[in-house]
Enzyme design. Structure first.
Site, short mmCIF file in Angstrom:
data_model
loop_
_atom_site.label_atom_id
_atom_site.label_comp_id
_atom_site.label_asym_id
_atom_site.label_seq_id
_atom_site.Cartn_x
_atom_site.Cartn_y
_atom_site.Cartn_z
N LYS A 84 -35.31 -42.05 22.18
CA LYS A 84 -36.85 -42.26 22.21
C LYS A 84 -37.07 -42.77 23.23
O LYS A 84 -38.18 -42.10 23.97
CB LYS A 84 -37.35 -42.97 21.34
CG LYS A 84 -37.47 -42.32 19.45
CD LYS A 84 -38.23 -43.68 18.61
CE LYS A 84 -37.50 -45.24 19.20
NZ LYS A 84 -36.01 -44.56 17.55
N ARG A 91 -44.17 -50.42 15.23
CA ARG A 91 -43.10 -49.91 13.98
C ARG A 91 -43.20 -50.05 12.37
O ARG A 91 -42.62 -50.30 11.68
CB ARG A 91 -41.87 -50.60 14.67
CG ARG A 91 -40.74 -49.83 15.90
CD ARG A 91 -39.91 -51.02 16.16
NE ARG A 91 -38.64 -50.89 16.03
CZ ARG A 91 -38.10 -50.52 17.76
NH1 ARG A 91 -38.98 -50.57 18.69
NH2 ARG A 91 -36.84 -50.28 17.75
N ARG A 105 -22.86 -45.87 23.66
CA ARG A 105 -23.28 -46.19 24.44
C ARG A 105 -23.13 -48.16 25.11
O ARG A 105 -23.65 -47.91 25.82
CB ARG A 105 -25.42 -46.15 24.34
CG ARG A 105 -26.16 -47.07 25.70
CD ARG A 105 -27.64 -46.81 25.13
NE ARG A 105 -28.39 -47.95 23.66
CZ ARG A 105 -29.04 -47.68 23.14
NH1 ARG A 105 -29.93 -46.64 23.71
NH2 ARG A 105 -30.07 -48.37 22.15
N ARG A 114 -26.56 -52.54 25.80
CA ARG A 114 -27.56 -53.51 25.37
C ARG A 114 -26.43 -54.51 24.88
O ARG A 114 -25.86 -53.44 23.63
CB ARG A 114 -28.81 -53.30 24.48
CG ARG A 114 -29.30 -51.77 25.62
CD ARG A 114 -30.74 -51.89 24.76
NE ARG A 114 -31.60 -51.34 23.33
CZ ARG A 114 -32.14 -51.15 22.94
NH1 ARG A 114 -32.15 -49.87 23.66
NH2 ARG A 114 -32.55 -51.63 22.18
N ARG A 167 -30.54 -51.90 12.72
CA ARG A 167 -31.82 -51.67 13.26
C ARG A 167 -31.97 -50.97 12.52
O ARG A 167 -33.03 -50.37 12.37
CB ARG A 167 -31.35 -51.44 14.61
CG ARG A 167 -31.60 -53.20 15.54
CD ARG A 167 -31.04 -52.78 17.11
NE ARG A 167 -30.82 -51.54 17.44
CZ ARG A 167 -30.13 -50.68 18.19
NH1 ARG A 167 -28.96 -51.51 18.98
NH2 ARG A 167 -30.67 -49.93 18.82
#
Ligand code: AMP
Length: 183
Positions: free
Chosen positions: A8, A83, A122, A129, A140
């Site tokens: 996204k 969300r 990632r 992150r 998540r």
């Protein structure tokens, strides 16, 4: 819209450049609040660290303050907001107040296992992150299916849902999104 890891953020940034409109990521705004140690940032951090959603009231307040600013009058692309159904209803009200209309809710979809792999990668990269660890990623994902996926029906019933396959090269996915927006 789409599950964590579907791309996204990457796509929203590219679309913002393509359409010359601002790209607003609720997660990035929150991370900025955390780095500035604001009251909102301190409250939000407890939820973000464990992969939970930040409470609707905080989010709606934050996004409303942002969306009434001058640089939003030409339009914007939202990433990570809304969300929950409550946030979507709040956004509808903000749009009415600003005399703006939603062009569409883009739903990027992809196979869940492929996404978990992407997020783990990632987590090992320079774009890492603090919430890209396996446990938080799982949380998540769970939160997405429980709290955010019902929004697909919300937008589908309003005929505003635009479905796009989120697997493929970054360039191809951007083109797919532009194509559905032009249909
Ligand atoms: P993101 O960068 O979109 O993956 O968001 C990172 C984290 O920020 C999420 O796991 C949530 O804790 C929080 N967050 C971002 N956007 C929202 C939202 N619209 N509602 C609630 N929490 C959010």
């Amino acid at each position: 819209m789409g599950p964590p890891g579907v791309g996204k953020g990457t796509q929203a940034e590219r679309l913002g450049n393509y359409f010359s409109i601002i790209h607003l990521s609720s997660g990035a705004i929150l991370r900025n609040e955390i780095s500035k140690r604001t009251e909102l940032g301190i409250k939000a951090k407890q939820f973000m660290d464990v992969g939970k959603l930040v409470p609707d009231d905080l989010l709606l307040n934050m996004m409303e303050n942002r969306l009434v600013q001058k640089d939003c009058t030409k339009g914007y692309i939202l990433d990570g907001f809304p969300r929950t159904i409550r946030q979507a209803e709040g956004l509808e009200q903000i749009l009415i107040n600003q005399d703006q209309e939603l062009r569409g809710a883009i739903n990027l979809f992809a196979d869940e296992d492929a996404l978990i792999q992407r997020l783990i990668l990632r987590g090992q990269s320079s774009r890492r992150r603090s919430d890209d660890t396996p446990d938080v990623i799982k949380n998540r994902q769970r939160v997405y299916w429980q709290q955010t996926a019902p929004l697909l029906d919300f937008y589908r019933s309003r005929k505003q849902l635009l479905k796009v396959n989120g697997l493929g090269s970054i360039e191809i996915i951007t083109q797919r999104i532009i194509d559905v927006l032009n249909e």
